[in-house]
Design a protein around this motif. Structure first.
Motif, short mmCIF file in Angstrom:
data_model
loop_
_atom_site.label_atom_id
_atom_site.label_comp_id
_atom_site.label_asym_id
_atom_site.label_seq_id
_atom_site.Cartn_x
_atom_site.Cartn_y
_atom_site.Cartn_z
N SER A 33 67.72 -4.64 5.28
CA SER A 33 67.56 -3.61 6.68
C SER A 33 66.47 -4.03 7.42
CB SER A 33 67.12 -2.19 5.92
OG SER A 33 66.07 -2.19 5.49
N ALA A 34 66.72 -3.78 8.88
CA ALA A 34 65.55 -4.30 9.74
C ALA A 34 65.42 -2.98 10.86
CB ALA A 34 66.03 -5.36 10.41
N ILE A 35 64.45 -2.76 11.31
CA ILE A 35 64.19 -1.70 12.21
C ILE A 35 64.47 -2.15 13.65
CG2 ILE A 35 62.80 -0.14 10.74
CD1 ILE A 35 60.32 -1.19 12.64
N ASP A 36 64.51 -3.40 13.91
CA ASP A 36 64.82 -3.80 15.36
C ASP A 36 65.44 -5.25 15.32
OD1 ASP A 36 62.61 -5.79 14.85
OD2 ASP A 36 61.11 -4.50 15.88
N ALA A 37 65.72 -5.76 16.30
CA ALA A 37 66.28 -6.87 16.51
C ALA A 37 65.65 -8.32 16.02
CB ALA A 37 67.04 -7.26 18.06
N ALA A 38 64.38 -8.31 16.38
CA ALA A 38 63.50 -9.29 15.98
C ALA A 38 63.38 -9.42 14.47
CB ALA A 38 62.29 -9.04 16.58
N GLU A 39 63.20 -8.62 13.82
CA GLU A 39 62.94 -8.24 12.33
C GLU A 39 64.49 -8.70 11.49
OE1 GLU A 39 62.20 -5.55 8.61
OE2 GLU A 39 61.83 -4.69 10.74
N ALA A 40 65.60 -8.23 12.36
CA ALA A 40 67.04 -8.84 11.79
C ALA A 40 67.20 -10.14 11.88
CB ALA A 40 68.00 -7.89 12.65
N LYS A 41 66.71 -10.89 13.26
CA LYS A 41 66.91 -12.00 13.12
C LYS A 41 66.27 -12.97 12.06
CE LYS A 41 67.28 -15.78 16.52
NZ LYS A 41 67.65 -15.76 18.23
N LYS A 42 65.02 -12.56 11.92
CA LYS A 42 64.06 -13.31 10.74
C LYS A 42 64.80 -13.06 9.20
CE LYS A 42 59.68 -12.36 12.70
NZ LYS A 42 58.58 -11.52 12.59
N ILE A 43 65.50 -12.03 9.06
CA ILE A 43 66.20 -11.63 7.69
C ILE A 43 67.61 -12.65 7.93
CG2 ILE A 43 67.80 -10.25 6.53
CD1 ILE A 43 65.68 -7.95 7.34
N MET A 44 68.13 -12.97 9.03
CA MET A 44 69.48 -13.54 9.09
C MET A 44 69.01 -15.08 8.98
SD MET A 44 71.21 -11.61 12.38
CE MET A 44 72.66 -12.63 12.46
N ILE A 45 68.02 -15.37 9.40
CA ILE A 45 67.51 -16.91 9.31
C ILE A 45 67.09 -17.12 7.68
CG2 ILE A 45 65.56 -18.51 9.71
CD1 ILE A 45 65.90 -17.29 12.71
N ASP A 46 66.34 -16.20 7.15
CA ASP A 46 66.15 -16.24 6.00
C ASP A 46 67.18 -16.29 4.83
OD1 ASP A 46 63.35 -16.59 6.54
OD2 ASP A 46 62.70 -14.65 6.05
N HIS A 47 68.17 -15.46 5.17
CA HIS A 47 69.30 -15.41 4.23
C HIS A 47 70.47 -15.74 5.27
CE1 HIS A 47 67.11 -13.08 1.23
NE2 HIS A 47 66.24 -12.55 2.48
N ASN A 48 70.91 -17.02 4.80
CA ASN A 48 72.13 -17.49 5.66
C ASN A 48 73.32 -17.07 5.39
OD1 ASN A 48 72.27 -19.18 3.75
ND2 ASN A 48 72.18 -20.93 4.54
N ASP A 49 73.47 -16.01 4.46
CA ASP A 49 74.84 -15.77 3.91
C ASP A 49 75.14 -14.22 4.23
OD1 ASP A 49 72.88 -15.04 2.10
OD2 ASP A 49 73.90 -15.52 0.37
N ILE A 50 74.47 -13.42 5.10
CA ILE A 50 74.72 -12.29 5.85
C ILE A 50 76.24 -12.14 5.87
CG2 ILE A 50 74.33 -10.40 7.36
CD1 ILE A 50 71.95 -10.70 5.21
N THR A 51 77.03 -11.22 5.21
CA THR A 51 78.52 -11.39 5.64
C THR A 51 78.98 -10.33 6.87
OG1 THR A 51 78.57 -11.04 3.20
CG2 THR A 51 80.66 -10.60 4.61
N ILE A 52 77.97 -9.21 7.09
CA ILE A 52 78.36 -8.28 8.12
C ILE A 52 77.03 -7.61 8.72
CG2 ILE A 52 78.79 -6.56 6.52
CD1 ILE A 52 81.17 -5.45 8.26
N VAL A 53 77.02 -7.12 9.97
CA VAL A 53 76.08 -6.43 10.41
C VAL A 53 76.35 -5.03 10.87
CG1 VAL A 53 74.11 -6.43 12.13
CG2 VAL A 53 74.95 -8.79 11.17
N LEU A 54 75.67 -3.96 10.40
CA LEU A 54 75.99 -2.80 10.87
C LEU A 54 74.67 -2.31 11.69
CD1 LEU A 54 76.65 -0.92 7.58
CD2 LEU A 54 78.32 -1.92 9.22
N ILE A 55 75.03 -2.30 13.00
CA ILE A 55 73.83 -2.08 14.24
C ILE A 55 73.82 -0.82 15.18
CG2 ILE A 55 75.29 -3.52 15.74
CD1 ILE A 55 72.51 -4.79 16.71
N ASP A 56 72.79 -0.16 14.92
CA ASP A 56 72.66 1.08 15.79
C ASP A 56 72.61 0.68 17.16
OD1 ASP A 56 72.00 3.82 16.30
OD2 ASP A 56 69.99 3.58 16.34
#
Length: 123
Positions: A33-56
Motif C-alpha cells: 500500500s501507498a498513500i500517494d503516487a510517489a510512494e507507489a512508484k518506489k514500491i513498484m521499482i522495488d517490487h517489479n512483479d506487482i500484478t495489478i494496481v487499485l488506485i483511489d
C-alpha cells in the motif's frame, strides 16, 4: 499454484487501505500500500512483479487521474492493469476514469464480490 499475486493499493485514507488489504489477503493475495503516487512508484521499482494496481481517484497532491500516467511511466509497468476505486459514482465518472487510463472501475462503498470479479479478470 505459484507465487501469490501482488496488488498495490494507492489511497490516502488508511481505513480504505486497511479494508481492501484485509479483503484481498483473505483471498490469498499479497498486498502493498501507498498513500500517494510517489510512494507507489518506489514500491513498484522495488517490487517489479506487482500484478495489478487499485488506485483511489481523489487524493491530494496528485489525484488518481494524474497518478495513473505517472505510474505507467515506471519501467516495466506501462501496461499494468490499473483499477480506479472511487466514491465518484455519478453518470460519466466511470468513463472519465477509463479515458484517463484505468482498465476498469469499482465504486465505493466497495461491493466485495464486484471487486473480486474485477481483480480476478486482471490477475
Amino acid at each position: 499454484m505459484g507465487q501469490p499475486k501482488k496488488i498495490l493499493i494507492i489511497d490516502d485514507d488508511a481505513r480504505n487501505i486497511f479494508a481492501l488489504t484485509a479483503t484481498l489477503k483473505a483471498k490469498g493475495l499479497t498486498c502493498f500500500s501507498a498513500i500517494d503516487a510517489a510512494e507507489a512508484k518506489k514500491i513498484m521499482i522495488d517490487h517489479n512483479d506487482i500484478t495489478i494496481v487499485l488506485i483511489d481517484m481523489m487524493m491530494p497532491i496528485m489525484d488518481g487521474y494524474e497518478a495513473m500516467s505517472y505510474l505507467r511511466a515506471t519501467s516495466g509497468y506501462k501496461n499494468i492493469p490499473m483499477i480506479a476505486v472511487t466514491a465518484q459514482a455519478m453518470v460519466g465518472d466511470k468513463e472519465k476514469c477509463l479515458a484517463a487510463g484505468a482498465n476498469d472501475y469499482v465504486s465505493k462503498p466497495i461491493d466485495v464480490d464486484k471487486l473480486m470479479q474485477v481483480v480476478e479478470q486482471y490477475i
